[in-house]
Design a protein around this motif. Structure first.
Motif, PDB file in Angstrom:
ATOM      1  N   LEU A   1       1.048  -1.461   0.215  1.00  0.00           N
ATOM      2  CA  LEU A   1      -0.517   0.108  -0.228  1.00  0.00           C
ATOM      3  C   LEU A   1       0.751   1.504   0.005  1.00  0.00           C
ATOM      4  O   LEU A   1       1.624   1.623   0.840  1.00  0.00           O
ATOM      5  N   THR A   2       0.571   1.942  -0.954  1.00  0.00           N
ATOM      6  CA  THR A   2       1.170   3.401  -1.476  1.00  0.00           C
ATOM      7  C   THR A   2       0.342   4.702  -0.810  1.00  0.00           C
ATOM      8  O   THR A   2       0.717   5.803  -0.574  1.00  0.00           O
ATOM      9  N   GLY A   3      -0.840   4.428  -1.192  1.00  0.00           N
ATOM     10  CA  GLY A   3      -1.868   4.888  -1.132  1.00  0.00           C
ATOM     11  C   GLY A   3      -3.435   4.978  -0.860  1.00  0.00           C
ATOM     12  O   GLY A   3      -3.168   3.411  -0.899  1.00  0.00           O
ATOM     13  N   LEU A   4      -4.166   5.660   0.409  1.00  0.00           N
ATOM     14  CA  LEU A   4      -5.090   5.735   0.131  1.00  0.00           C
ATOM     15  C   LEU A   4      -5.953   6.775   0.240  1.00  0.00           C
ATOM     16  O   LEU A   4      -5.728   7.259   1.140  1.00  0.00           O
ATOM     17  N   ASP A   5      -7.109   7.149  -0.042  1.00  0.00           N
ATOM     18  CA  ASP A   5      -7.808   8.211  -0.223  1.00  0.00           C
ATOM     19  C   ASP A   5      -9.092   7.518   1.174  1.00  0.00           C
ATOM     20  O   ASP A   5     -10.307   6.736   0.700  1.00  0.00           O
ATOM     21  N   THR A   6      -9.285   8.354   2.568  1.00  0.00           N
ATOM     22  CA  THR A   6      -9.482   8.212   3.367  1.00  0.00           C
ATOM     23  C   THR A   6     -10.997   8.380   3.253  1.00  0.00           C
ATOM     24  O   THR A   6     -12.397   7.494   3.356  1.00  0.00           O
TER      25      THR A   6
END
Ligand code: FAD
Length: 379
Positions: free
Chosen positions: A131-136
């Motif tokens: 995982l490198t990015g997450l739009d919460t």
């Protein structure tokens, strides 16, 4: 609620969580940054055998996994204290000597849980997805894979990605989310006591402890009749891992402080020089969840130092508590804050107890008063 759920991290907590969520009818995708551990070779000096106690067994039992896990376990019914003189004494964990904690290889346990998750209906596992990015807000996830960047989306995202959680890192970008990381001066290094003529070199029915003040060593038995020793010592300074670099100095140190270990560990110097020093610390984060759609669990939410032998046990118990919260609510937005409210007070308490137990294990287990007041650890 039978939504799509992404679980980031196929470690101990993430795999068990996937099993529980699948039982509730969810479609679960487990994302793991490593290649499939069942096909590879364990990293040197990172084998770690864990003490799994009733807290963890209860969570495994509820999804029918206790027997499979216990097939690889070795019960330890007390502590065997090794004095510097070489004298040993057993402190049973219960008055009648029957209660035990269980030595289990973390790798074997993880593989069993991965098998269980993968065979559960509705669960799929994607290895080599970091995982490198997450739009919460939207649940959009970005992963680095050997084939380049890839994207996915889920209604609910769990961060079960360990003490250095990337999901926690993404939550921190939000206003009002805060973390503290407290590292110990002490790190740890693994050493091995091999079997002798196919037999255990020490009593396999005990957790062995060498309390030495600023340093401490423990040893837990393995099914192949070896023991994995874990030496805890400061990482820097005059009396530390860094202070021993030559084979002669290493040998001298162990002959002086751990004389009964030396004849049992023929590869002591090689292990010491080759195996890495792992860091130890406590993670506190508030809140654990955002918007009822992203939630931390296991070490990602509350990594603790290992001296109570409760990190993995607590991650397993998290899953049981979350499951109950889902039983008692109708939406994720209700369940996730309830989970945090119920659970955090307990994980904060065990974090403090684990730090206290370090002082007790390294300094006090040899004292007669301690024997009567603190005979049971890892409860
Ligand atoms: P982890 O085991 O850290 O798993 C996290 C997973 O997420 C890993 O598979 C990792 O590869 C993956 N991941 C990480 N980042 C990403 C990313 N960006 N994208 C995708 N995947 C990612 N506990 C006990 O109960 N009893 C004991 O006796 C005990 N002894 C211990 C001894 C030592 C020396 C240490 C260091 C720990 C010990 N513990 C013990 C603690 C226990 O190992 C941890 O609490 C437990 O492993 C936590 O499980 P977890 O699944 O939450 O996290």
């Amino acid at each position: 609620m039978t939504d799509d759920v992404a679980v980031v991290g196929a470690g101990l907590t993430g795999c068990l969580l996937a099993c529980y969520l699948a039982r509730r009818g969810h479609q679960v995708v487990l994302y793991e940054r490593r290649p499939d551990p069942r096909t590879g070779v364990a990293e040197r000096g990172r084998s770690i055998n864990l003490a799994i106690s009733e807290r963890g067994l209860d969570a495994l039992r509820r999804v029918g996994l206790e027997e499979r896990v216990m097939a690889d376990a070795l019960p330890m019914r007390g502590r065997m204290i090794h004095a510097r003189s070489g004298e040993v004494s057993l402190q049973p964990y219960s008055a009648d000597g029957t209660r035990a904690i269980n030595s289990i290889s973390r790798g074997a346990l993880n593989n069993t849980l991965l098998d269980a998750a993968e065979s559960a209906s509705g669960v799929s596992v994607r290895f080599e997805h970091r995982l490198t990015g997450l739009d919460t807000g939207t649940g959009e996830l970005t992963f680095a894979t050997p084939d380049g960047e890839t994207h996915a989306k889920a209604r609910v995202v769990f961060g079960a990605d360990g003490a250095g959680s990337a999901v926690r890192g993404q939550l921190l970008a939000q206003e009002g989310v805060d973390e503290t990381l407290d590292f110990l001066d002490h790190g740890y290094k693994e050493l091995t006591i091999p079997s002798v003529d196919g037999e255990f070199a020490l009593d396999p029915g005990a957790l062995h402890i060498w309390p030495r003040g600023t340093s401490m060593m423990i040893a837990l038995p393995n099914p192949d009749r070896s023991f994995t020793c874990t030496l805890f010592w400061p990482t820097g300074g005059t009396e530390s891992f860094a202070s021993l670099s030559s084979p002669a100095a290493i040998e001298r140190h162990f002959r002086d402080y751990y004389p009964d270990l030396v004849p049992l560990a023929p590869n002591l110097v090689e292990d010491y020089l080759a195996n890495p020093v792992g860091l130890l610390g406590t993670v506190h984060c508030t809140p654990w969840q955002a918007g009822g759609t992203v939630c931390l669990i296991g070490d990602a939410a509350h990594a603790i130092v290992p001296f109570y032998g409760q990190g993995a046990n607590c991650g397993f118990e998290d899953v049981v508590v979350l499951d109950r919260c889902l039983d008692e609510t109708d939406t994720w937005a209700q369940a996730l804050p309830l989970f945090e409210r119920r659970r955090k007070v307990h994980t904060d308490a065990i974090a403090d107890m684990a730090l206290d137990n370090f002082v007790e294990m390294r300094d006090k287990v040899a004292s007669p008063v301690f024997r009567f007041t603190k005979a049971v650890e890892h409860a």
